[in-house]
Design a protein around this motif. Sequence first.
Motif, PDB file in Angstrom:
ATOM      1  N   GLU A 107       0.817  -1.217   0.000  1.00 54.38           N
ATOM      2  CA  GLU A 107       0.000   0.000   0.000  1.00 54.38           C
ATOM      3  C   GLU A 107       0.851   1.268   0.000  1.00 54.38           C
ATOM      4  O   GLU A 107       0.474   2.273  -0.598  1.00 54.38           O
ATOM      5  N   ALA A 131       3.868   1.644  -1.315  1.00 55.96           N
ATOM      6  CA  ALA A 131       4.421   1.836  -2.663  1.00 55.96           C
ATOM      7  C   ALA A 131       3.330   2.335  -3.610  1.00 55.96           C
ATOM      8  O   ALA A 131       3.569   3.199  -4.458  1.00 55.96           O
ATOM      9  N   PHE A 176       0.694   4.113  -2.848  1.00 56.52           N
ATOM     10  CA  PHE A 176       0.440   5.531  -2.542  1.00 56.52           C
ATOM     11  C   PHE A 176       1.556   6.414  -3.104  1.00 56.52           C
ATOM     12  O   PHE A 176       1.306   7.489  -3.649  1.00 56.52           O
ATOM     13  N   TYR A 177       2.784   5.922  -2.981  1.00 59.55           N
ATOM     14  CA  TYR A 177       3.931   6.682  -3.499  1.00 59.55           C
ATOM     15  C   TYR A 177       3.749   6.958  -4.991  1.00 59.55           C
ATOM     16  O   TYR A 177       3.899   8.090  -5.448  1.00 59.55           O
ATOM     17  N   LEU A 178       3.387   5.919  -5.740  1.00 65.73           N
ATOM     18  CA  LEU A 178       3.204   6.087  -7.191  1.00 65.73           C
ATOM     19  C   LEU A 178       2.008   6.991  -7.494  1.00 65.73           C
ATOM     20  O   LEU A 178       2.077   7.868  -8.359  1.00 65.73           O
ATOM     21  N   GLN A 179       0.909   6.791  -6.748  1.00 62.70           N
ATOM     22  CA  GLN A 179      -0.279   7.630  -6.975  1.00 62.70           C
ATOM     23  C   GLN A 179       0.016   9.098  -6.670  1.00 62.70           C
ATOM     24  O   GLN A 179      -0.468   9.986  -7.360  1.00 62.70           O
ATOM     25  N   SER A 180       0.810   9.307  -5.622  1.00 63.72           N
ATOM     26  CA  SER A 180       1.098  10.691  -5.225  1.00 63.72           C
ATOM     27  C   SER A 180       1.934  11.404  -6.281  1.00 63.72           C
ATOM     28  O   SER A 180       2.108  12.612  -6.234  1.00 63.72           O
ATOM     29  N   ARG A 181       2.478  10.638  -7.235  1.00 63.81           N
ATOM     30  CA  ARG A 181       3.225  11.257  -8.331  1.00 63.81           C
ATOM     31  C   ARG A 181       2.344  11.425  -9.566  1.00 63.81           C
ATOM     32  O   ARG A 181       2.825  11.746 -10.645  1.00 63.81           O
ATOM     33  N   GLY A 182       1.044  11.098  -9.406  1.00 64.77           N
ATOM     34  CA  GLY A 182       0.108  11.334 -10.500  1.00 64.77           C
ATOM     35  C   GLY A 182      -0.227  10.092 -11.301  1.00 64.77           C
ATOM     36  O   GLY A 182      -0.933  10.167 -12.305  1.00 64.77           O
ATOM     37  N   ILE A 183       0.295   8.940 -10.882  1.00 59.32           N
ATOM     38  CA  ILE A 183       0.036   7.704 -11.626  1.00 59.32           C
ATOM     39  C   ILE A 183      -1.248   7.068 -11.079  1.00 59.32           C
ATOM     40  O   ILE A 183      -1.377   6.883  -9.869  1.00 59.32           O
ATOM     41  N   SER A 184      -2.187   6.764 -11.971  1.00 59.16           N
ATOM     42  CA  SER A 184      -3.477   6.266 -11.501  1.00 59.16           C
ATOM     43  C   SER A 184      -3.322   4.903 -10.839  1.00 59.16           C
ATOM     44  O   SER A 184      -2.360   4.177 -11.091  1.00 59.16           O
ATOM     45  N   LYS A 185      -4.284   4.554 -10.016  1.00 57.63           N
ATOM     46  CA  LYS A 185      -4.197   3.314  -9.241  1.00 57.63           C
ATOM     47  C   LYS A 185      -4.019   2.075 -10.118  1.00 57.63           C
ATOM     48  O   LYS A 185      -3.151   1.241  -9.836  1.00 57.63           O
ATOM     49  N   VAL A 207      -2.710   1.802 -13.133  1.00 60.78           N
ATOM     50  CA  VAL A 207      -1.371   1.810 -13.739  1.00 60.78           C
ATOM     51  C   VAL A 207      -0.309   1.533 -12.675  1.00 60.78           C
ATOM     52  O   VAL A 207       0.639   0.772 -12.886  1.00 60.78           O
ATOM     53  N   LEU A 237       2.459  -1.438 -12.524  1.00 63.50           N
ATOM     54  CA  LEU A 237       3.893  -1.194 -12.352  1.00 63.50           C
ATOM     55  C   LEU A 237       4.438  -2.035 -11.198  1.00 63.50           C
ATOM     56  O   LEU A 237       5.506  -2.640 -11.290  1.00 63.50           O
ATOM     57  N   LEU A 238       3.680  -2.102 -10.106  1.00 67.35           N
ATOM     58  CA  LEU A 238       4.130  -2.877  -8.947  1.00 67.35           C
ATOM     59  C   LEU A 238       4.072  -4.378  -9.232  1.00 67.35           C
ATOM     60  O   LEU A 238       4.859  -5.152  -8.696  1.00 67.35           O
TER      61      LEU A 238
END
Lengths: 251, 426
Positions: free
Chosen positions: B372, B374, B376-385, B387, B391-392
Motif C-alpha cells: 500500500e 508503494a 500511494f507513493y506512485l499515486q502521489s506522483r500522478g500515476i493512476s491506481k 497503472v 507497475l508494482l
Amino acid sequence: MLKIENLHVKLEDEEKQILKGVNLEVGAGQVHAIMGPNGSGKSTLSYVLSGREGYEVTDGEAHLGDVDLLDIEPEERAAAGLFLAFQYPVEIPGVGNMTFLRTAVNAQRKARGEEEMSAAEFLKVVRAKARTLKIDSDMLKRPVNVGFSGGEKKRNEILQMAMLEPKMCILDETDSGLDVDAMKLVSEGVNALRSEGRSFLVITHYQRLLDHIKPDVVHIMANGRIIKSGGPELALEVEQNGYADILAEVS
Amino acid sequence: MSAVAETMNVTDERLAGLTLPAGGWSDAARKDALSRVQMMGLPSRRDEYWKFTRPDTLTQAFAVPAALFHNDEAALFDDVERLKIVFVDGVFDADASDDLSLEGVNIERLASADTDIHWARDIYGVLETNGQKPVERPLAALNTAFATDGVLIHVTGAASKPINMIYLHNSETSDVMLHNVIKLDAGASLTVLETGPAAARLNMVTEVEVADTAALHHIRAQGRDHECRAATHIFARLGTESVFKSFTLTANGVMTRNECVLELTGDDAKATVGGACVGDGDFHHDDTVFITHDAENCESRQVFKKVLRNGATGVFQGKILVKAGAQKTDGYQISQSLLLDGDSQFLAKPELEIYADDVICSHGSTSGAIDETALFYLQSRGISKPVATDLLTLSFLAEAVDEIEDETLREQINQRMASWLERRRG
C-alpha cells in the motif's frame, strides 16, 4: 494557493483524533514551515492533504486553488499541482527510475489535457535537471530508490519535484537522515524551484533546514493544532528554548 | 474401489486409446517406458506429489476441449533473428518452419524414425528414467512411450542464433505428446526459445544433456489460451563448469504443471530455473522442481513469482537434494506470490535434503498483497491506481525475469507482460 480550514482528522481504524482543527493558508510563492514536537500531527497533515489511505476527515476542508483536495484521488491531487516529498521515499525494485519519472510526468500531462512528452524530449530535460542535483545517469537507470543512500533518495525526491513542476510542494522532514553537505545540496535544489507561482510547506524538527530554505512564515503545531505562527525568528526561539515555553504560553 | 485399483483403471483407460508409434531407433526406449507406466500407474490425487494439483484432466483418456484463443498481437520474438521450427497441434509444419540447418548444430525430428540417430538413443528416455527416482513421474514415462514428434538437437559448437520451437494451437480437441532431446557437446552453447500452447492438452518432455563447459539458455512462453492444459517435464544433466538456465512465462491456462528435474553431476556447474506466471480466474499453475547436487562447488537457483487474481491458484514444490560429497554447494530457492484479491491462493512446499556438511542452502516462500505504501507513493506522483498496480506487478515479477541473461530477450518478455497488463486495464 493552499487553504486549510478547521481540518479534523482521525485514524480510520481507531478512535484516535489526530488533527483537531487545523487552519492554514499558504499564499502563492510563499514558503511556510511547520515545526512541532513528535506526535503533534505534522506528518498526518501531509498525508491527509496528499490522500493517503487510513485517515478519516471528520470535519473541515482543504483547497488547492479552486480544487477541493479532500474529495479526489491522490493522483488527481498530484495532477492538480500538489507534491509530497516523502520522509521515507519508497524503494520499487524492477521499475527503472526513468520509466517511473516519465510515466508520472505523462500521466499528469494527460490528466491536465496536455500533450505527452516524447522520449527524446524527456531524456534531455531529465538529464539537465539531474545534473544540477548531482544525480548521475546510473542513478537514473537504476530501479526507483533501490540501493540509494539516504541523501540520494532525498535528491531523487527533489528531481521528481523538478520534473513534475507542482504548484504546491510539501516537504515532510526532508532533512531527516541527511548530513550537512547533502542537506545543502537538497536545499539548493528546492531553492532553485522557488518561484512566484509555487508555494512550499516545509515540515521539519530542526531550525537548521530553515537556514537553507528561508521561510516566510513559521507555524508551531502541537496536539493536532497550529498553536502559534510568526516569522523566521519563531524557529530560532524553538531551537534555543525547545517547545516548552510556547506550549506553556498558549495553554 | 481401492486407490491402486482406481489408478490402474485410469492408466488402462488412457493406454487403451494409444498406440506405440513405430519408433525405429527409439523402439526399445518406448517399450521400456510403456512397461514402466504400467508398473507405476498414472498419478491420482491421492499421490503426495499431486497433493496440490488434481491430475485427472491430465491423465484421463480424452483431452477436455479447449476453445481457441484469438489475438492480434505479434508473435513473441518475432523480431529476433532465430531458426523457427513450427508445430501445429503437434504436427510439424514444414512450410512455416525454416530449413533445419544451422552451423554447429544438427537438427532432426523425432518422427524421422527411419534414420538411426545414435546420439539421441543415448539420451531419449534415459534422462527421463533417471529422473523417476526418488519421485515417480509417470506422465513423463507415458510421453517417452507415445510421443509422436519433437526436435532432436545436437550442438557441437556455439550456435549462431537461437532455435525457436513455435507450438500453435488450432484444434479445440488436440491431444499432443512431444518429446525434445537437446545434447550440447563440451564447450557448445545454444539458446532455445519455446513459444505457444501447442494443443488443447499437451504432454511435453525435454531431455537435456549439457556436457562440460557447455551452456544452454532456455526461454519458454506457454501462450495465453485460457482453456489449455499442459504437463511438461524438463530433465537435464549438467557436466563440469556447465551452465543451464531455464525461464518460463505462463499467462492463463486452466491447468499447467511444469516439472523440472536437474542433476548437477560435474563440479562448478550452474543451474537456474525461473518462472513468472500471471493467472486470472479459473487458472491453476504448478511449478515442481527437483534439483540434485552430486558434485562439488555447484550453484543452483530457483526463482518463481506468481501473480494471482479472481480465484487463481498457484503451486510451488521445490526440492534441493545435496548428496554426500557435494561440498561447497550453493543452493538458493525463492517462491513468492502476489495475491491481488482474497479469493486467490498460493500453495508452496519448499524442501531441502542435505547430506554434505559444507554447503549454503537457503529457501523462502511468501504470499502478499500489493504494498500500500508503494502504491500511494506512485499515486502521489500522478500515476493512476490501475497503472500503479501494474507497475508494482511488473516490479514483483522482475526478480524472476531478471534471471534471463540476454537483455534483448529479457526486454521482450518484460514488454509483453506490460502490454498484457495494459490490455487488461482496457
